[in-house]
Design an enzyme around this catalytic site. Structure first.
Site, PDB file in Angstrom:
ATOM      1  N   PHE A   1     111.518  76.773  16.289  1.00 59.73           N
ATOM      2  CA  PHE A   1     110.897  77.323  17.504  1.00 59.73           C
ATOM      3  C   PHE A   1     109.496  76.734  17.589  1.00 59.73           C
ATOM      4  O   PHE A   1     108.685  76.953  16.698  1.00 59.73           O
ATOM      5  CB  PHE A   1     110.817  78.854  17.458  1.00 59.73           C
ATOM      6  CG  PHE A   1     110.226  79.437  18.719  1.00 59.73           C
ATOM      7  CD1 PHE A   1     111.043  79.886  19.744  1.00 59.73           C
ATOM      8  CD2 PHE A   1     108.848  79.510  18.895  1.00 59.73           C
ATOM      9  CE1 PHE A   1     110.499  80.400  20.919  1.00 59.73           C
ATOM     10  CE2 PHE A   1     108.298  80.019  20.063  1.00 59.73           C
ATOM     11  CZ  PHE A   1     109.125  80.468  21.077  1.00 59.73           C
TER      12      PHE A   1
ATOM     13  N   ASP B   1     104.097  72.706  11.983  1.00 61.09           N
ATOM     14  CA  ASP B   1     103.785  73.780  12.923  1.00 61.09           C
ATOM     15  C   ASP B   1     103.530  75.030  12.079  1.00 61.09           C
ATOM     16  O   ASP B   1     104.469  75.654  11.567  1.00 61.09           O
ATOM     17  CB  ASP B   1     104.960  73.971  13.889  1.00 61.09           C
ATOM     18  CG  ASP B   1     104.786  75.169  14.807  1.00 61.09           C
ATOM     19  OD1 ASP B   1     103.920  76.031  14.521  1.00 61.09           O
ATOM     20  OD2 ASP B   1     105.521  75.266  15.810  1.00 61.09           O
TER      21      ASP B   1
ATOM     22  N   LYS C   1      98.221  81.672  16.860  1.00 65.38           N
ATOM     23  CA  LYS C   1      98.335  83.119  16.634  1.00 65.38           C
ATOM     24  C   LYS C   1      97.097  83.822  16.047  1.00 65.38           C
ATOM     25  O   LYS C   1      96.287  84.345  16.801  1.00 65.38           O
ATOM     26  CB  LYS C   1      99.581  83.375  15.816  1.00 65.38           C
ATOM     27  CG  LYS C   1     100.867  83.133  16.640  1.00 65.38           C
ATOM     28  CD  LYS C   1     102.074  83.599  15.917  1.00 65.38           C
ATOM     29  CE  LYS C   1     103.384  83.361  16.647  1.00 65.38           C
ATOM     30  NZ  LYS C   1     103.599  84.277  17.765  1.00 65.38           N
TER      31      LYS C   1
HETATM   32  C1  LIG Z   1     106.159  78.475  14.907  1.00 64.08           C
HETATM   33  C2  LIG Z   1     105.724  78.696  16.324  1.00 64.08           C
HETATM   34  N1  LIG Z   1     105.351  77.647  17.064  1.00 64.08           N
HETATM   35  C3  LIG Z   1     104.947  77.800  18.327  1.00 64.08           C
HETATM   36  C4  LIG Z   1     104.889  79.039  18.922  1.00 64.08           C
HETATM   37  C5  LIG Z   1     104.422  79.178  20.341  1.00 64.08           C
HETATM   38  O1  LIG Z   1     103.191  79.802  20.357  1.00 64.08           O
HETATM   39  P1  LIG Z   1     102.640  80.482  21.719  1.00 64.08           P
HETATM   40  O2  LIG Z   1     103.522  81.650  21.982  1.00 64.08           O
HETATM   41  O3  LIG Z   1     101.228  80.843  21.403  1.00 64.08           O
HETATM   42  O4  LIG Z   1     102.746  79.435  22.782  1.00 64.08           O
HETATM   43  C6  LIG Z   1     105.282  80.161  18.191  1.00 64.08           C
HETATM   44  C7  LIG Z   1     105.276  81.493  18.816  1.00 64.08           C
HETATM   45  O5  LIG Z   1     105.915  82.408  18.388  1.00 64.08           O
HETATM   46  C8  LIG Z   1     105.706  79.986  16.860  1.00 64.08           C
HETATM   47  O6  LIG Z   1     106.091  81.026  16.117  1.00 64.08           O
END
Ligand SMILES: Cc1ncc(COP(=O)(O)O)c(C=O)c1O
Length: 404
Positions: free
Chosen positions: A148, A233, A262
């Site tokens: 994700f 990520d 986050k």
């Molecule tokens: C691993 C990861 N990458 C990217 C994102 C996307 O972040 P945002 O919701 O701040 O766009 C999330 C959100 O849950 C995430 O858990």
């Protein structure tokens, strides 16, 4: 409700009461409104406390209403400097950049406003570098099964959730999702066409899957050998959640790019892309940007948050308590017989349950515990990193009832 022309709506003749929720219906919100937060708890209008094991989806690492965060916000506001744009330099942004680059070992950083935006930025950085380093065909982004990375077009293309993707096709091109094994990746990471591999060291939304440190090291070797940028990520698993400042440190890996968001600014929206010198050097003025990214107010708060999340004592406590949680959750599974699998590390756990996870989430809320899902049958726990063993034990007891 009868439709009213917009021109007829004035402060003196407000919109008639709506019977439907004016928010776009993107979230299944329960019928509770929170009005206050303190530490590991949120409170509704009636004063009822809810133990928060979602932390606003991994954001409120220091808990709610943290006095240090509140003080830094007040001090930052008192300077009168909320936003200047990136056309100019400000001390908090410089300080945050120094702190993050020193602590991560990646010497350059770009600030933005969210996780998806950080990943989109990292894709652009990687492509810019790859084209310069490897030729015009070197542009593919490869992501892993279960990933994700966000919900914008390129990050959605790198996200392995068919039902998130299907309604929005065509997604951004040049992004593929492949199986999470080394042999597949050896075939997929073609040196002539692949610019970057993006990996969550702990897959969050994909069910809380902790990738093996040996696998992560093998990916580092493979990407170096193929001249492919390795992006970690760490938006959910970074900044202390695994008990390491970056989850990459647990594997002893230094990626080329790391994305953060986050918890970075204590609940204010912020994202960051950390980059190697070589990749950052490929970017030119005007290649990328964002109006709000890394303003002085959010950066002031982030300096404070990052200092606290990098504290070795906090990280050691998250590791120790995480090991204790592993035992407690295994015991919960054995006691209830209603959990198929327990996965996680530090303060990031997924429990595969035998009924739709949303049902367990709803029952837990009724009993005063907030948890979320990570897929249809996985209940996810992301408690604030300040939660004590007593807080965690209290949550597990509520979960036990909710499972039954
Ligand atoms: C691993 C990861 N990458 C990217 C994102 C996307 O972040 P945002 O919701 O701040 O766009 C999330 C959100 O849950 C995430 O858990």
């Amino acid at each position: 409700m009868t439709a009213m022309p917009l021109s007829a709506i004035t402060p003196a003749s407000p919109m008639p009461a709506v019977d439907a929720d004016p928010l776009v219906g993107l979230y299944r919100q329960p019928p509770v409104e929170f009005v206050r937060g303190a530490g590991v708890e949120l409170f509704d209008e009636a004063g009822r406390a809810y133990l928060d094991f979602t932390s606003g989806i991994g954001v409120m690492a220091l808990g709610h209403g943290d006095p240090g965060v509140a003080r830094v916000m007040r001090e930052a506001l008192a300077t009168g400097l909320i936003h200047t744009s990136n056309l100019y330099r400000t001390p908090p942004v410089r300080e945050l950049a120094e702190l993050l680059t020193t602590r991560s070992g990646l010497p350059r950083v770009f600030f933005c406003n969210s996780g998806a935006e950080a990943n989109e930025g990292a894709f652009k950085f990687a492509r810019r570098w790859a084209r310069a380093a490897g030729g015009s065909a070197k542009h593919e982004i490869v992501a892993l099964r279960g990933a994700f990375h966000g919900r914008l077009f390129a990050t959605l293309a790198a996200t392995d959730r068919p039902h998130y993707r299907a309604p929005f096709r065509p997604l951004a091109g040049g992004v593929t999702v492949v199986e999470r094994d080394l042999r597949t990746l050896e075939g997929a990471l073609d040196r002539e066409t692949v610019a970057a591999l993006i990996v969550e060291p702990v897959q969050g939304e994909g069910g809380v899957r902790v990738l093996d440190p040996a696998f992560l090291r093998a990916l580092r070797e493979l990407t170096l050998e193929r001249n492919v940028a390795l992006i970690f990520d760490e938006i959910q698993c970074g900044l202390g959640r695994t008990g390491y400042f970056l989850a990459a440190e647990r594997a002893g890996v230094v990626p080329d790019l790391v994305t953060l968001a986050k918890p970075l600014a204590g609940g204010l929206p912020m994202g960051a892309v950390l980059a190697s010198e070589e990749i950052a050097a490929a970017m030119r003025p005007g290649d990328h940007g964002t109006t709000f990214g890394g303003g002085p107010l959010v950066s002031s708060v982030a300096v404070h948050v990052v200092q606290r999340l990098a504290d070795p004592a906090l990280l050691a406590r998250v590791r120790d308590t995480g090991a204790w949680l592993a035992d407690e959750l295994a015991a919960l599974a054995a006691r209830t017989g209603r959990i198929r699998a327990v996965r996680g590390i530090g303060y990031m756990w997924g429990l595969d349950v035998m009924r739709p996870a949303a049902e367990v989430v709803r029952r837990a809320l009724d009993d005063g515990l907030l948890v979320c899902t990570a897929g249809e049958f996985t209940v996810r726990l992301l408690p604030p990193l300040v939660a004590t063993r007593a807080d965690l034990a209290r949550g597990i007891a509520i979960l036990e009832t909710a499972l039954g």
